[in-house]
Write an enzyme that holds these catalytic residues in place. Structure first.
Site: not given
Ligand code: GRF
Length: 192
Positions: A98, A112, A114
């Protein structure tokens, strides 16, 4: 943050790019009586994102924005979100960065998730990097979004043990399970 939706619900938008397991989980959480959030929209840069089906099934409106270089449609997104009085944005597997301007407009209101124990392994391929470094633990982090990648203030983390025979896929699966626990927990911890 002010309360806007109903007596005690925070108008929320979830941004996704792919599978949407976190979105699915956040929808489930939002439907609980005591949940602090109401998901008003799901935004994606990818019209093929699998996760969009979860929004549709739950009658949550979806919007596709390309988030192209230059962010020339950014004002449209901001307007769209402001129209619904969006007061919380949850990034959930959202693969675009963003702009500073966007983040400024929603300062302190973007979260977010992560898949690492930040500040370790910002960016992509976190599971592979943790395995290559022979770490004993990895995990996941919910944090505020600021203008530096994966660097905003940490709200909640969960450690996950790494086993000898782990692969990125196995580790990802175990970490994802924990992501689904800590994202709602972190939201509940926010001071609205
Ligand atoms: C997750 O591991 C999240 O931490 C990362 O991207 C992945 C997304 O998984 N940012 P989903 O699309 O929610 O299944």
């Amino acid at each position: 943050m002010k309360k806007l939706a109903g007596p005690s619900k925070i108008n929320t938008s979830v941004f996704i790019s792919g599978t949407g397991s976190n979105l699915k989980n956040l929808i489930k959480f939002s439907l609980k009586k005591k949940s602090p959030i109401l998901i008003r929209s799901v935004i994606s840069n990818n019209n093929k994102a699998k996760g969009l089906t979860f929004a549709k099934k739950n009658k949550i409106k979806t919007k596709i924005y390309k988030f192209k270089n230059g962010y020339n449609n950014e004002n449209d997104i901001i307007k769209y979100l402001k129209k619904d009085d969006i007061n919380l944005i949850c990034l959930a597997g959202f693969m675009k960065i963003l702009s500073k301007n966007f983040i400024k407009k929603f300062r302190g209101k973007i979260l977010n998730i992560h898949p690492s124990l930040l500040p370790k392994y910002k960016g992509l391929n976190t599971h592979q990097r943790a395995l290559e470094n022979k770490d004993n633990f990895s995990g996941c982090t919910v944090h505020f979004v600021n203008s530096r990648l994966d660097s905003g203030k940490i709200i909640l983390q969960k450690k996950v043990k790494i086993y000898k025979n782990d692969t990125p896929a196995k580790l990802r699966k175990r970490i994802l399970k924990q992501e689904h626990i800590i994202y709602p927990k972190a939201i509940k911890m926010l001071q609205f």
